[in-house]
Design a protein around this motif. Sequence first.
Motif, mmCIF file in Angstrom:
data_model
loop_
_atom_site.group_PDB
_atom_site.id
_atom_site.type_symbol
_atom_site.label_atom_id
_atom_site.label_comp_id
_atom_site.label_asym_id
_atom_site.label_seq_id
_atom_site.Cartn_x
_atom_site.Cartn_y
_atom_site.Cartn_z
ATOM 1 N N GLY A 1 -11.274 20.637 35.553
ATOM 2 C CA GLY A 1 -11.102 22.044 35.220
ATOM 3 C C GLY A 1 -10.294 22.275 33.964
ATOM 4 O O GLY A 1 -10.386 23.338 33.353
ATOM 5 N N SER B 1 -5.136 24.067 31.664
ATOM 6 C CA SER B 1 -4.767 25.451 31.983
ATOM 7 C C SER B 1 -5.095 25.786 33.431
ATOM 8 O O SER B 1 -4.348 26.475 34.120
ATOM 9 C CB SER B 1 -5.493 26.427 31.055
ATOM 10 O OG SER B 1 -5.198 26.120 29.719
ATOM 11 N N VAL B 2 -6.237 25.274 33.882
ATOM 12 C CA VAL B 2 -6.631 25.473 35.274
ATOM 13 C C VAL B 2 -5.630 24.792 36.201
ATOM 14 O O VAL B 2 -5.246 25.331 37.238
ATOM 15 C CB VAL B 2 -8.062 24.919 35.513
ATOM 16 C CG1 VAL B 2 -8.386 24.888 36.997
ATOM 17 C CG2 VAL B 2 -9.075 25.753 34.764
ATOM 18 N N LYS C 1 -2.455 26.827 36.534
ATOM 19 C CA LYS C 1 -2.708 28.035 37.305
ATOM 20 C C LYS C 1 -2.892 27.709 38.796
ATOM 21 O O LYS C 1 -2.359 28.398 39.663
ATOM 22 C CB LYS C 1 -3.982 28.695 36.771
ATOM 23 C CG LYS C 1 -3.946 30.202 36.848
ATOM 24 C CD LYS C 1 -5.165 30.780 36.158
ATOM 25 C CE LYS C 1 -5.502 32.104 36.790
ATOM 26 N NZ LYS C 1 -6.908 32.460 36.636
#
Lengths: 301, 299
Positions: free
Chosen positions: B91, B94-95, B98
């Motif tokens: 992913g 950044s994924v 998060k």
Amino acid sequence: MSGRMIVDKAVKVVLFASAIISILIVLAIGFFIFRESLDAWAKIGISEMLFKSVWRPGQDQYGILAMIVGSVSVTFGAILMGVPLALGCAIFLAEIAPAGVQSIVRPAVQLLAGIPSVVYGLFGLVILVPMIRKLNVPGNSGFGLLASSIVLAVMILPTIASIAEDAIRAVPENYRQGSLALGATKWQTITKVVLPAGKSGIIAAIILGIGRALGETMAMIMVIGNSVIMPKPLTANPLTFFLSQARTLTGNIAVEINYATGLHANALFATGVVLFALIMIINASARWIITHDQRSSEKAR
Amino acid sequence: MKYAKKSLLVVLSGLMCLALIAACGSKSTPTPAAPVAEATEAPKVTEATEAPQGESAISLSGSTTVQPLAEKLAEAFMAANAGVRIDVQGGGSSVGVKAAGEGTSDIGMASRDVKDTEMTEFPNLQVFVIARDGIAIVAHPEVPVGDLTVDQVRDIFSGKTTNWKDVGGEDQSIILVSREEGSGTRAAFEEMVMGKETVIAATAILQPSNGSVRTTVSTTPYSIGYLSFGYLDESVKALSIGGVAPTEPNAADGTYPIVRPLNMLTNGEPTGAVKQFLDFILSEAGQKMVVEDGYIAVK
């Protein structure tokens, strides 16, 4: 008796359902892409997105103008090279080639449509890009509009050639006979009678080719360089415009969607909406030209 | 014979009909679909709450650079601890940040430092550096330049230096090759080389993976790019930075300047199986696997 009736009813329902489902799928895709893009339009602003050319998601700058210009430029280049080739091919197949030659050339041209996009991209990457790089222009990397336009010209060739061939074949035989009887040569008959009569179909073929070109993704990513810049000539010579790198709307989505989150992802969906709208306008205009011309020629009769 | 064919047709069209009606039904009426979704999600939830009693599951997501390493570590950990199941997904960094912050994954993976903005959004994030990875500056094999300073690299990638002759090479324009926006390798390169003020020139050719950057640099004369150490091979020329060659020992002792952390993130202090897994990664056995994969151990 009743068995036949059931079959008849059943087939009707099946066909109707197929038609409805196809429409539902288009609507669903359009709806979801648009819904995902809403945040982008609201937070970034429509004019900010469409008329700014700086795309830096890291710094919250989301202008897609450079990609719109990139898509349009590469499509223009492809049309410039692909249309004469495709029309020549269509005229040859419909008017000149004997049946034996047709049976070889037509499947060969149609075979082009069956080659996967990534194979065209590979060909461009391995053959075209190194060749173009040999042009001695400062800043020329080989990647860019020229390489991608050539690849795209070959990719849209079968689309345009087969639809244009149908359009030329649809011109009534007595037009040709009349022309030849008046003493026109074969070439005069083709340029002065057949092509004008099949004009609307040929224009529709070109427009559908444009739609195909705008939507192409994989091959473009491989050869266009993907730089987010407004394409511009590398030197004072305006022809070096085609040596400039660029990024297409489709490439923007495909290259960045893997890692995109939040507003960045929304902005990519908004790129999709713009692409969707462009292609809808193009297909609708092809349809309009065909139906409009049919009506006017019916009136003339 | 004819009759058989016809009855087959009837049966087939009847079947198609049923299938289509079923498909239509689920589409036009979204309400019955909702309970189904809940039903499939429900067992997962109970599994997670039952975790301490016996079976436990750990989910990881994030950086595609860390992913292959995490998968190997997870396999070794599961082999030693029956009853623990570990799922590793990609992913992007950044994924990963998060997912850890929002609790959708137990552990997030990131191949760059956590940004300040991310820290304010998820103040409870705990960062565990599990390995380090060097980023090498690579050029086409025929480029005669073999050494650059970090400042020179910054000037080249920002577009300030555009000709190889300005850094001791031939009189040829430099062709930049970079990664796309959002890539962890790009983010780490920007952070460590470019700094906050300067950005990578927009004229750079962008390629969507380490592998395609390597192919582009190896086939484009006078090009320069950057790669994770794991992707270096003889098809590209790895430049030394300030006289220090991009090798693992140089990165490990801190003399090679462009080194990024590979991070695992949790929301709050890890407990239970998650803590055991992180302890395993930082143990001698875990760090040995890190080195085997071409990364730099942190201990």
